[in-house]
Design a protein around this motif. Sequence first.
Motif, PDB file in Angstrom:
ATOM      1  N   UNK A   1      15.256 -27.881 -31.024  1.00  0.00           N
ATOM      2  CA  UNK A   1      14.763 -29.331 -31.485  1.00  0.00           C
ATOM      3  C   UNK A   1      13.418 -29.351 -31.611  1.00  0.00           C
ATOM      4  N   UNK A   2      13.225 -30.821 -32.526  1.00  0.00           N
ATOM      5  CA  UNK A   2      12.286 -31.116 -33.222  1.00  0.00           C
ATOM      6  C   UNK A   2      12.366 -29.564 -34.648  1.00  0.00           C
ATOM      7  N   UNK A   3      13.269 -29.342 -35.171  1.00  0.00           N
ATOM      8  CA  UNK A   3      13.046 -29.032 -36.556  1.00  0.00           C
ATOM      9  C   UNK A   3      14.088 -29.505 -37.656  1.00  0.00           C
ATOM     10  N   UNK A   4      13.715 -28.955 -38.866  1.00  0.00           N
ATOM     11  CA  UNK A   4      14.516 -29.572 -39.689  1.00  0.00           C
ATOM     12  C   UNK A   4      14.583 -28.514 -40.780  1.00  0.00           C
ATOM     13  N   UNK A   5      16.034 -28.296 -42.130  1.00  0.00           N
ATOM     14  CA  UNK A   5      16.309 -27.651 -43.188  1.00  0.00           C
ATOM     15  C   UNK A   5      16.321 -28.124 -44.112  1.00  0.00           C
ATOM     16  N   UNK A   6      15.258 -27.594 -45.198  1.00  0.00           N
ATOM     17  CA  UNK A   6      15.731 -28.559 -46.471  1.00  0.00           C
ATOM     18  C   UNK A   6      16.960 -27.836 -46.918  1.00  0.00           C
ATOM     19  N   UNK A   7      17.183 -28.487 -47.454  1.00  0.00           N
ATOM     20  CA  UNK A   7      18.757 -28.719 -48.486  1.00  0.00           C
ATOM     21  C   UNK A   7      19.345 -28.945 -49.447  1.00  0.00           C
ATOM     22  N   UNK A   8      19.929 -28.641 -50.324  1.00  0.00           N
ATOM     23  CA  UNK A   8      20.204 -29.020 -51.257  1.00  0.00           C
ATOM     24  C   UNK A   8      21.903 -29.511 -51.362  1.00  0.00           C
ATOM     25  N   UNK A   9      22.224 -30.688 -52.345  1.00  0.00           N
ATOM     26  CA  UNK A   9      23.680 -30.947 -52.915  1.00  0.00           C
ATOM     27  C   UNK A   9      24.263 -30.035 -52.446  1.00  0.00           C
ATOM     28  N   UNK A  10      25.365 -30.125 -51.400  1.00  0.00           N
ATOM     29  CA  UNK A  10      26.327 -28.583 -51.770  1.00  0.00           C
ATOM     30  C   UNK A  10      26.570 -28.103 -50.722  1.00  0.00           C
ATOM     31  N   UNK A  11      24.962 -27.624 -50.325  1.00  0.00           N
ATOM     32  CA  UNK A  11      25.389 -26.569 -49.255  1.00  0.00           C
ATOM     33  C   UNK A  11      25.356 -26.913 -48.236  1.00  0.00           C
ATOM     34  N   UNK A  12      25.812 -25.417 -47.173  1.00  0.00           N
ATOM     35  CA  UNK A  12      26.631 -26.200 -45.707  1.00  0.00           C
ATOM     36  C   UNK A  12      24.962 -25.935 -44.586  1.00  0.00           C
ATOM     37  N   UNK A  13      25.572 -27.709 -43.675  1.00  0.00           N
ATOM     38  CA  UNK A  13      24.521 -27.596 -43.274  1.00  0.00           C
ATOM     39  C   UNK A  13      24.261 -26.618 -41.833  1.00  0.00           C
ATOM     40  N   UNK A  14      23.423 -26.556 -40.220  1.00  0.00           N
ATOM     41  CA  UNK A  14      23.143 -25.872 -39.971  1.00  0.00           C
ATOM     42  C   UNK A  14      24.290 -26.625 -38.342  1.00  0.00           C
ATOM     43  N   UNK A  15      24.719 -25.238 -38.353  1.00  0.00           N
ATOM     44  CA  UNK A  15      26.323 -25.454 -37.361  1.00  0.00           C
ATOM     45  C   UNK A  15      25.688 -27.253 -36.134  1.00  0.00           C
ATOM     46  N   UNK A  16      24.609 -27.128 -36.412  1.00  0.00           N
ATOM     47  CA  UNK A  16      24.329 -28.330 -34.856  1.00  0.00           C
ATOM     48  C   UNK A  16      23.568 -29.676 -35.821  1.00  0.00           C
ATOM     49  N   UNK A  17      23.686 -29.515 -36.941  1.00  0.00           N
ATOM     50  CA  UNK A  17      22.437 -30.662 -37.794  1.00  0.00           C
ATOM     51  C   UNK A  17      24.115 -31.934 -38.261  1.00  0.00           C
ATOM     52  N   UNK A  18      23.577 -33.078 -37.947  1.00  0.00           N
ATOM     53  CA  UNK A  18      24.405 -33.964 -38.266  1.00  0.00           C
ATOM     54  C   UNK A  18      24.163 -34.842 -38.935  1.00  0.00           C
ATOM     55  N   UNK A  19      23.009 -34.881 -39.742  1.00  0.00           N
ATOM     56  CA  UNK A  19      22.143 -36.317 -41.143  1.00  0.00           C
ATOM     57  C   UNK A  19      21.288 -35.397 -42.163  1.00  0.00           C
ATOM     58  N   UNK A  20      21.631 -35.937 -42.909  1.00  0.00           N
ATOM     59  CA  UNK A  20      20.726 -35.006 -44.140  1.00  0.00           C
ATOM     60  C   UNK A  20      19.584 -36.408 -44.150  1.00  0.00           C
ATOM     61  N   UNK A  21      18.331 -36.119 -44.276  1.00  0.00           N
ATOM     62  CA  UNK A  21      17.725 -37.311 -45.037  1.00  0.00           C
ATOM     63  C   UNK A  21      16.975 -37.009 -46.416  1.00  0.00           C
ATOM     64  N   UNK A  22      17.647 -38.246 -47.066  1.00  0.00           N
ATOM     65  CA  UNK A  22      16.880 -38.184 -48.553  1.00  0.00           C
ATOM     66  C   UNK A  22      15.568 -37.661 -48.777  1.00  0.00           C
ATOM     67  N   UNK A  23      15.415 -36.701 -49.850  1.00  0.00           N
ATOM     68  CA  UNK A  23      13.856 -36.853 -50.349  1.00  0.00           C
ATOM     69  C   UNK A  23      13.187 -38.098 -50.164  1.00  0.00           C
ATOM     70  N   UNK A  24      13.530 -38.789 -50.415  1.00  0.00           N
ATOM     71  CA  UNK A  24      12.845 -40.492 -51.355  1.00  0.00           C
ATOM     72  C   UNK A  24      12.034 -41.048 -50.078  1.00  0.00           C
ATOM     73  N   UNK A  25      12.885 -40.224 -48.659  1.00  0.00           N
ATOM     74  CA  UNK A  25      12.658 -41.300 -47.408  1.00  0.00           C
ATOM     75  C   UNK A  25      11.908 -39.812 -46.721  1.00  0.00           C
ATOM     76  N   UNK A  26      11.235 -39.521 -47.028  1.00  0.00           N
ATOM     77  CA  UNK A  26      10.843 -38.553 -46.488  1.00  0.00           C
ATOM     78  C   UNK A  26       9.241 -38.156 -46.604  1.00  0.00           C
ATOM     79  N   UNK A  27       8.173 -37.565 -46.463  1.00  0.00           N
ATOM     80  CA  UNK A  27       7.091 -37.087 -46.949  1.00  0.00           C
ATOM     81  C   UNK A  27       6.244 -35.341 -46.055  1.00  0.00           C
ATOM     82  N   UNK A  28       6.861 -34.246 -47.317  1.00  0.00           N
ATOM     83  CA  UNK A  28       6.083 -33.639 -46.871  1.00  0.00           C
ATOM     84  C   UNK A  28       5.072 -33.225 -47.265  1.00  0.00           C
ATOM     85  N   UNK A  29       4.208 -32.082 -46.027  1.00  0.00           N
ATOM     86  CA  UNK A  29       3.498 -31.910 -45.254  1.00  0.00           C
ATOM     87  C   UNK A  29       2.861 -30.447 -44.909  1.00  0.00           C
TER      88      UNK A  29
END
Length: 408
Positions: free
Chosen positions: A86-114
């Motif tokens: 809960x409360x975690x994310x994984x940075x991911x590139x196109x074509x890479x496998x998602x973590x087993x319980x991840x069910x969406x990918x948010x595009x870089x352009x709609x996030x702010x990294x800190x």
Amino acid sequence: MLRVPEALARVLELAAPLPAVDRPLEASLDRWLADDVWADADQPTFDKAVVDGFAVRFEDLAELPRRLRVVETILAGQVPTRPLASGEAAEITTGAPLPPNADAVIMHERTDRDGEFVAIRPQAIKPDMNRLARGRVYRSGDRLLAGGVVLTPARMGLLAAVGASVVRVVPPPRVAIVPTGDELVDFRETPGPGRIRNSNAVMLEALAARRGAEPWTSPILPDEPEALHEGLRRALEADVALVIGGVSAGQKDLVPGTLRALGVREVFHKVRLKPGKPLWFGVGPARDGRPPTLVFGLPGNPLSGLVNFLLFVAPALDVLEGRPPRGAGVVPALAAKRLEHGGDRATYLPARIVGEPHGPSGMAAVEPIDWSGSADLVSVVRADGFLVLPDHETTVEPGDVVGFLPLH
């Protein structure tokens, strides 16, 4: 004497698909696939990202904006090390496998990294966004291609995706082109008195190659029984033999008799056709594992051979390749001028297209061009195709529908 449709029907009755062979996939472009192809695994084989961004759990984004801790980076070709808490994310590139319980990918352009955190901006989010689920494209065991289709570049790519390095296809027909006649010299030579260059063989070789066949051209055979016998014997090793000349009724027209001596059965001789009336067609003796050779005795005049090829040889090649016969490709067109036809043979006049297609039918207007008979290749070079007139007397008025056989 047979009419054109009757002659074509007899050719197609005796044509049969060649036996399929195994070929490397990369050497199978435009071949007809003989067998069905089935998926060997799910595609994709894992849930994967379709954009660069951050893999998340949809339930963590009930309220936005939301800060999530970035716990790992997953590149294409790598696998995630663990599920997301809960409360975690994984940075991911196109074509890479998602973590087993991840069910969406948010595009870089709609996030702010800190640093080790990423802030998800307010936006519309739904489950499976930017996620391609395992097996979404196809499932293991799905039939991907049915036998009887031509292998296009896209289909070859699909076969490569399932590891089909060798495919079973119908091979290209082998076509032997056999010029005959004492009057012929090689087209590279300067002809002496009474001699002419052999232009037909080059034209027919190109026509066969364009149709997907593998042509082979024999040396010119003289009008001499022993040489004809040996040359035609070799030609009968091919799937189709195109014998040029020697099929009319002259003193040195020895081809039909030589073919009969080699076991070729005559099916018909002469067609109600202009140019191309003297066409001879027969079927060779049985061959081990392959259909008998289809033998076409073509007249020596270039336009006769060209029309015979388009009307009879090309559809036969389709059948040998496993294709539905495409025929000669005669299409409807509009006559651009008045024509009077008094013959009893279907006549193919070199013609050109006049203007652009118009009217509700979208048919082009065509008109014959001046020609000097069946030896006149210049007229064909200037033509877009042949205007087709029926095998009976008729008058064609401007705007009447006629047949047109395109050349290109």
